[in-house]
Write a protein that holds these residues in place. Structure first.
Motif, mmCIF file in Angstrom:
data_model
loop_
_atom_site.group_PDB
_atom_site.id
_atom_site.type_symbol
_atom_site.label_atom_id
_atom_site.label_comp_id
_atom_site.label_asym_id
_atom_site.label_seq_id
_atom_site.Cartn_x
_atom_site.Cartn_y
_atom_site.Cartn_z
ATOM 1 N N SER A 46 0.824 -1.217 0.000
ATOM 2 C CA SER A 46 0.000 0.000 0.000
ATOM 3 C C SER A 46 0.849 1.254 0.000
ATOM 4 O O SER A 46 0.520 2.241 -0.647
ATOM 5 C CB SER A 46 -0.898 0.039 1.238
ATOM 6 N N GLU A 47 1.931 1.231 0.754
ATOM 7 C CA GLU A 47 2.793 2.401 0.887
ATOM 8 C C GLU A 47 3.810 2.517 -0.244
ATOM 9 O O GLU A 47 4.500 3.522 -0.353
ATOM 10 C CB GLU A 47 3.524 2.347 2.224
ATOM 11 N N GLY A 48 3.935 1.470 -1.058
ATOM 12 C CA GLY A 48 4.875 1.495 -2.169
ATOM 13 C C GLY A 48 6.293 1.116 -1.787
ATOM 14 O O GLY A 48 7.207 1.260 -2.584
ATOM 15 N N SER A 49 6.488 0.620 -0.564
ATOM 16 C CA SER A 49 7.831 0.219 -0.140
ATOM 17 C C SER A 49 8.162 -1.213 -0.550
ATOM 18 O O SER A 49 9.264 -1.679 -0.308
ATOM 19 C CB SER A 49 7.991 0.387 1.376
ATOM 20 N N ARG A 50 7.219 -1.877 -1.157
ATOM 21 C CA ARG A 50 7.416 -3.242 -1.670
ATOM 22 C C ARG A 50 6.817 -3.311 -3.062
ATOM 23 O O ARG A 50 5.696 -2.839 -3.290
ATOM 24 C CB ARG A 50 6.730 -4.235 -0.729
ATOM 25 N N GLU A 51 7.539 -3.913 -3.979
ATOM 26 C CA GLU A 51 7.047 -4.101 -5.342
ATOM 27 C C GLU A 51 6.192 -5.358 -5.406
ATOM 28 O O GLU A 51 6.503 -6.354 -4.751
ATOM 29 C CB GLU A 51 8.220 -4.244 -6.316
#
Length: 104
Positions: free
Chosen positions: A51-56
């Motif tokens: 959700s936060e974009g810290s994981r692809e």
């Protein structure tokens, strides 16, 4: 989504807790079912990172989940619906706090 598919997506070893919004845990909140609570606890860390974009995204399920969180698609799976329920609950509480307890 089958269990086999879910086991290949949203992998994480860290359990997820939100002590700010749910200090007694998801199960004791009365807001989530047991299944939803277990889902949030077991894969919530991966869902939050996506959700936060810290994981692809690592799979099609994860990529679709990201589209749902961005508002580009409607939630259709149990995981997507559970995470959106979680986000709606915490955002509703934050909005209430901002409106009623603003010190300005």
């Amino acid at each position: 989504m089958s269990t086999a598919t879910l086991s290949q997506s949203f992998n994480t070893v860290k359990r997820f807790f939100d002590d700010v919004h749910f200090p007694y845990g998801f199960q004791r909140s009365g807001f989530f079912s047991i299944r939803e609570s277990n889902t949030l606890t077991s894969i919530g860390d991966a869902l939050k990172a996506l959700s936060e974009g810290s994981r692809e995204p690592q799979s099609d399920e994860e990529a679709n989940f990201v589209r749902v969180v961005r508002g580009e698609a409607a939630p259709s799976t149990f995981v997507e619906k559970t995470w959106m329920k979680y986000l709606n609950k915490i955002n509703m509480e934050d909005a209430y706090t901002a409106v009623y307890f603003d010190e300005d």
